[in-house]
Design a protein around this motif. Structure first.
Motif, PDB file in Angstrom:
ATOM      1  N   GLN A 189     -32.671  20.649 -41.911  1.00 46.46           N
ATOM      2  CA  GLN A 189     -32.149  19.782 -42.678  1.00 46.46           C
ATOM      3  C   GLN A 189     -32.137  18.311 -42.021  1.00 46.46           C
ATOM      4  O   GLN A 189     -32.510  17.536 -42.460  1.00 46.46           O
ATOM      5  CB  GLN A 189     -30.973  20.088 -43.684  1.00 46.46           C
ATOM      6  N   ILE A 190     -31.248  18.506 -40.943  1.00 51.13           N
ATOM      7  CA  ILE A 190     -30.993  17.362 -40.168  1.00 51.13           C
ATOM      8  C   ILE A 190     -32.183  16.784 -39.594  1.00 51.13           C
ATOM      9  O   ILE A 190     -32.452  15.358 -39.608  1.00 51.13           O
ATOM     10  CB  ILE A 190     -29.737  17.390 -39.148  1.00 51.13           C
ATOM     11  N   GLU A 243     -38.371  24.402 -31.674  1.00 51.12           N
ATOM     12  CA  GLU A 243     -37.933  25.398 -32.799  1.00 51.12           C
ATOM     13  C   GLU A 243     -38.049  26.593 -32.225  1.00 51.12           C
ATOM     14  O   GLU A 243     -38.579  26.992 -31.418  1.00 51.12           O
ATOM     15  CB  GLU A 243     -38.804  24.883 -33.879  1.00 51.12           C
ATOM     16  N   LEU A 254     -20.417  10.484 -36.848  1.00 53.24           N
ATOM     17  CA  LEU A 254     -20.421  10.361 -38.220  1.00 53.24           C
ATOM     18  C   LEU A 254     -18.960  10.357 -38.991  1.00 53.24           C
ATOM     19  O   LEU A 254     -18.477   9.721 -39.815  1.00 53.24           O
ATOM     20  CB  LEU A 254     -20.830  11.750 -38.737  1.00 53.24           C
TER      21      LEU A 254
HETATM   22  P1  NDP Z   1     -28.911  21.485 -40.019  1.00 56.61           P
HETATM   23  O1  NDP Z   1     -30.079  20.841 -39.644  1.00 56.61           O
HETATM   24  O2  NDP Z   1     -28.349  21.333 -41.540  1.00 56.61           O
HETATM   25  O3  NDP Z   1     -27.716  21.392 -39.053  1.00 56.61           O
HETATM   26  C1  NDP Z   1     -28.095  21.651 -37.518  1.00 56.61           C
HETATM   27  C2  NDP Z   1     -26.583  21.744 -37.012  1.00 56.61           C
HETATM   28  O4  NDP Z   1     -26.130  20.350 -36.991  1.00 56.61           O
HETATM   29  C3  NDP Z   1     -25.644  22.664 -37.338  1.00 56.61           C
HETATM   30  O5  NDP Z   1     -25.168  23.471 -36.082  1.00 56.61           O
HETATM   31  C4  NDP Z   1     -24.672  22.032 -38.120  1.00 56.61           C
HETATM   32  O6  NDP Z   1     -23.305  22.414 -37.800  1.00 56.61           O
HETATM   33  C5  NDP Z   1     -24.806  20.734 -37.289  1.00 56.61           C
HETATM   34  N1  NDP Z   1     -24.113  19.557 -37.934  1.00 56.61           N
HETATM   35  C6  NDP Z   1     -23.350  18.804 -37.270  1.00 56.61           C
HETATM   36  N2  NDP Z   1     -22.763  17.535 -38.114  1.00 56.61           N
HETATM   37  C7  NDP Z   1     -23.041  17.884 -39.080  1.00 56.61           C
HETATM   38  C8  NDP Z   1     -22.840  17.441 -40.647  1.00 56.61           C
HETATM   39  N3  NDP Z   1     -22.340  16.229 -40.780  1.00 56.61           N
HETATM   40  N4  NDP Z   1     -23.589  18.208 -41.532  1.00 56.61           N
HETATM   41  C9  NDP Z   1     -24.427  19.087 -41.559  1.00 56.61           C
HETATM   42  N5  NDP Z   1     -24.662  19.722 -40.242  1.00 56.61           N
HETATM   43  C10 NDP Z   1     -23.807  18.975 -39.200  1.00 56.61           C
HETATM   44  O7  NDP Z   1     -29.260  22.877 -40.191  1.00 56.61           O
HETATM   45  P2  NDP Z   1     -30.240  23.926 -40.598  1.00 56.61           P
HETATM   46  O8  NDP Z   1     -29.913  25.526 -40.837  1.00 56.61           O
HETATM   47  O9  NDP Z   1     -31.161  23.174 -41.733  1.00 56.61           O
HETATM   48  O10 NDP Z   1     -31.383  23.776 -39.300  1.00 56.61           O
HETATM   49  C11 NDP Z   1     -31.290  24.281 -38.268  1.00 56.61           C
HETATM   50  C12 NDP Z   1     -32.460  24.342 -37.495  1.00 56.61           C
HETATM   51  O11 NDP Z   1     -32.151  24.624 -36.136  1.00 56.61           O
HETATM   52  C13 NDP Z   1     -33.289  25.301 -38.124  1.00 56.61           C
HETATM   53  O12 NDP Z   1     -34.631  25.051 -38.281  1.00 56.61           O
HETATM   54  C14 NDP Z   1     -33.179  26.407 -36.881  1.00 56.61           C
HETATM   55  O13 NDP Z   1     -34.626  27.244 -36.858  1.00 56.61           O
HETATM   56  C15 NDP Z   1     -33.177  25.678 -35.647  1.00 56.61           C
HETATM   57  N6  NDP Z   1     -32.774  26.290 -34.509  1.00 56.61           N
HETATM   58  C16 NDP Z   1     -33.356  25.990 -33.481  1.00 56.61           C
HETATM   59  C17 NDP Z   1     -33.138  26.300 -32.219  1.00 56.61           C
HETATM   60  C18 NDP Z   1     -33.533  26.047 -31.237  1.00 56.61           C
HETATM   61  O14 NDP Z   1     -34.310  24.630 -31.068  1.00 56.61           O
HETATM   62  N7  NDP Z   1     -33.723  26.565 -30.024  1.00 56.61           N
HETATM   63  C19 NDP Z   1     -31.768  27.161 -32.105  1.00 56.61           C
HETATM   64  C20 NDP Z   1     -31.165  27.430 -33.263  1.00 56.61           C
HETATM   65  C21 NDP Z   1     -31.617  27.244 -34.433  1.00 56.61           C
HETATM   66  P3  NDP Z   1     -22.680  23.558 -38.881  1.00 56.61           P
HETATM   67  O15 NDP Z   1     -23.460  24.698 -39.031  1.00 56.61           O
HETATM   68  O16 NDP Z   1     -21.232  23.426 -38.666  1.00 56.61           O
HETATM   69  O17 NDP Z   1     -22.950  22.742 -40.347  1.00 56.61           O
END
Ligand code: NDP
Length: 328
Positions: A15-16, A42, A158
């Protein structure tokens, strides 16, 4: 013409990432005259989704975007990178203990730190967004002994922006009238947004507000729990504002803080303000010439001292926990 800056984004299909990439490509990370090359990291299952985002990036025909590479290999993603935005992290699943969360994230941030160490450009700057951001940044930094420690930072911008907005509302002023706000400590519920040194249109903010009850019972909890309030309202987490803060963090680091103001960044402590050396904790900082410096000499009153100490204590406990797991 300038050489493009290599920008790596992990978790690019999340999402981010979706809220972040288009703005990086349109010049909001480094400046409207700086071309960029994107590297998207990813996990294998999400590579296809990242390819979809890349198709949309192509379709924007951004003049500053000079290439997109997608990979599931950290060594490739960080090769020659100048700016690394570590967004992907393991979210806390139901019933997961903090130790499990730290361990799962150690499995992500330790190899990424090593890949940055071995592959990144000499001027690499790292921002960790994925939570627990401060401790994930510490793990990555510890795995990168050849990179100056101060290049590893964690996002509290943020929280900083949220606090500015709340303070502007309370005082009936414009956000542009607020200066010198500080977030101290961990990007977590224990963080401390400090208005004692802040200014509203040049006047001390705490004196202008003059309402300690609002400070303790409304302002601080509103800022600290804003993420949960947004999930509650939107049914999804605060992705666009988080992405915006990540852009602000890097833009300010590279391009500097305005005269008479500062910002908040999670950075390795040098022992200032009683924060144990090496912990990645949020401080008031000024930026100039691509480097940051902790604002020194601020008087810390008892109200602030207690709150800074308790957030820093949490950071120390997280450090002990990841040390115990062999991640440092
Ligand atoms: P998001 O993009 O919504 O969030 C990603 C991270 O940012 C989470 O750890 C989240 O923490 C953190 N975060 C920090 N500040 C905020 C905020 N204000 N609001 C929301 N989140 C915040 O997560 P998604 O699940 O949509 O996407 C994560 C992606 O990462 C997936 O596509 C996954 O496949 C990928 N991924 C990639 C990795 C890699 O490249 N090696 C390893 C692991 C995952 P919190 O959980 O506390 O909300």
């Amino acid at each position: 013409t300038r050489t493009p800056v290599n920008v790596t984004v992990t978790g690019a299909a999340g999402q981010i990432g979706y809220a972040l990439l288009f703005r990086i490509a349109s010049g909001h990370l480094l400046g409207a005259d700086v071309p960029v090359k994107l590297r998207l990291l990813e996990i294998p299952q999400a590579v296809k989704a990242a390819e979809g985002t890349a198709m949309e990036l192509d379709d924007c025909a951004f003049p500053l975007l000079r290439g997109i590479e997608i990979t599931d290999d950290a060594e490739v993603a960080f090769d020659g990178t100048n700016v690394a935005l570590l967004v992907g992290a393991r979210p806390r699943a139901k019933g997961m203990e903090r130790g499990d969360l730290l361990e799962a994230n150690g499995g992500i941030f330790k190899p990424q730190g090593k890949a940055i160490n071995d592959r990144a450009a000499d001027d690499v700057r790292v921002l960790v967004v994925g939570n627990p951001a401060n401790t994930n940044a510490l793990i990555a930094q510890a795995a990168a002994p050849d990179v100056p420690a101060e290049r590893f930072t964690a996002m509290t911008r943020l929280d900083h922006n949220r606090a500015i907005s709340q303070l502007a509302k309370k005082t009936g002023s414009a956000v542009s009238d607020i200066r010198k706000l500080t977030i101290w400590g961990n990007h977590s519920a224990t963080q401390y947004p400090d208005i004692f040194h802040a200014e509203v249109a040049g006047k001390n903010a705490a004196e202008t507000v003059s309402d300690e009850q609002w400070l303790a019972d409304e302002f601080i909890p509103t800022v600290a729990k804003r993420g949960a309030a947004i999930i509650d309202a939107r049914g999804a987490s605060s992705a666009a504002s988080a992405a915006n803060a990540a852009l602000d963090h890097v833009f300010t680091w590279v391009n500097g803080t305005p005269e008479g103001d500062w910002t908040s960044m999670g950075i390795p402590s040098d022992g200032s303000y009683g924060v144990p050396e090496g912990l990645i904790s949020s401080f008031p900082v000024t930026c100039a010439g691509g480097a940051y410096e902790i604002v020194q000499g601020l008087e810390i009153n008892d109200f602030s001292r207690g709150r800074i100490d308790s957030s820093v204590k949490e950071l120390s406990e997280e450090r002990d926990a990841v040390r115990g797991l062999g991640l440092l």
